[in-house]
Design an enzyme around this catalytic site. Structure first.
Site, PDB file in Angstrom:
ATOM      1  CE  LYS A 164      -6.096   1.908  -1.195  1.00 25.47           C
ATOM      2  NZ  LYS A 164      -5.961   2.833  -0.090  1.00 25.47           N
ATOM      3  CE1 TYR A 203      -3.004   3.088   0.620  1.00 25.73           C
ATOM      4  CE2 TYR A 203      -3.285   2.408   2.904  1.00 25.73           C
ATOM      5  CZ  TYR A 203      -3.567   3.275   1.877  1.00 25.73           C
ATOM      6  OH  TYR A 203      -4.424   4.337   2.092  1.00 25.73           O
TER       7      TYR A 203
END
Length: 306
Positions: A171, A141
């Site tokens: 992400k 992330y």
């Protein structure tokens, strides 16, 4: 491991709290059904929107179990758990629990107190955590605005490629489109690149993004479905207008206090998730009255989740 790339909208759910600020897990089944009825393809839980950094370890486990109970038998809904970032040992423990609970993917973000000295150290963290749940897809992330971990993600992919078998992708919550495109094209487009800036979705679609993770998909999923459809149909003027509508909606978050305003939007679609925990500031009653007026002017009801 064969990683199937995610397409469509993945919401970043808010963690529901009651009036005392404790977990309100009873709200999660209705929340899940709301996402499903609005064609949202999954949930990225315990992330920034979900106040993962404000939850105790035991609370994170409880949230994971509440969601996984609903989703483990639903092949059309992908459950992704953000393990955390700063405490690697806790991330490893939660990774093991998440795999036992049958989640679809786990995620990890850069340590933000003792920061990795370089991409190599960040990759070393990913290696240990991903190995704790070898049968579960692992996503990094990337959100440097919050972590301060502003490493080129193309360098991270080069460091983990062939080293972490269950590394699925990233992400990507940042505005570096050059880096994002390089990651998309790396190794024959091997990795899943999930876009993480709702207000810039149109730009990501132009680059070829197919999946996105965002907080506003919780309460305005129809807006983004329409945006994607307009883009795919080549109606770029309509896609432009819909993206501007998204920007106008998101601008109200900044006007009324930031991330906590998202929970106020949730109240407007009938899901009361409580307030944000300290140190986040919540909206006052006076602000709420003005907010309702701004939302009406935005015609929120015409594109909100139902």
């Amino acid at each position: 491991m064969i990683i199937k790339k995610i397409e469509g909208l993945i919401a970043a759910p808010f963690t529901p709290f009651d009036e005392n600020g404790d977990l309100n897990l009873e709200q999660i089944p209705a929340y899940y059904q709301s996402l499903k009825s609005n064609q949202v393809k999954g949930g990225f839980i315990c992330g920034s929107t979900g106040e993962g950094v404000s939850l105790t370890f035991q609370e994170k486990v409880a949230v994971v179990q509440a969601w996984s109970t609903l989703t483990k038998t639903d092949p059309d809904f992908k459950l992704i758990v953000l393990l955390g970032g700063t405490n690697i040992r806790e991330c490893i423990e939660l990774a093991k629990i998440s795999e036992e609970e049958g989640v679809d993917a786990i995620s990890f973000t850069s340590p933000f107190y003792f920061k990795p000295a370089n991409v190599g150290q960040l990759a070393a963290c990913c290696v240990e955590i991903a190995a704790a749940a070898p049968n579960t897809a692992f996503y990094y992330y990337h959100i440097p605005v919050l972590t301060g971990g502003n490493y080129p993600m193309i360098d991270l992919l080069k460091a983990v490629d062939g080293v972490i078998p269950n590394f699925a992708g990233i992400k990507y919550t940042h505005e570096d489109f050059m880096d994002f495109l390089s990651c998309m094209n790396f190794a024959g487009r091997k990795y899943d690149m999930l876009w993480g800036r709702d207000e810039n979705m149109l730009s990501s679609l132009i680059l070829g993004a197919k999946g996105a993770v965002g907080s506003t998909y919780n309460y305005a999923a129809p807006l983004y479905h329409d945006l994607i459809s307009a883009f795919n149909a080549g109606d770029f003027e309509r896609a432009n207008a819909l993206q501007q509508k998204s920007i106008d909606m998101i601008t109200l978050l900044g006007k009324y206090g930031g991330i906590s305003v998202g929970k106020t939007y949730m109240k407007l679609i009938g899901l009361d998730c409580g307030k944000f925990r300290l140190p986040i500031k919540n909206m006052s009653q006076e602000q709420f009255v003005a907010f309702q007026s701004d939302v009406a002017e935005l015609e929120f009801a015409s594109f909100s989740s139902k």
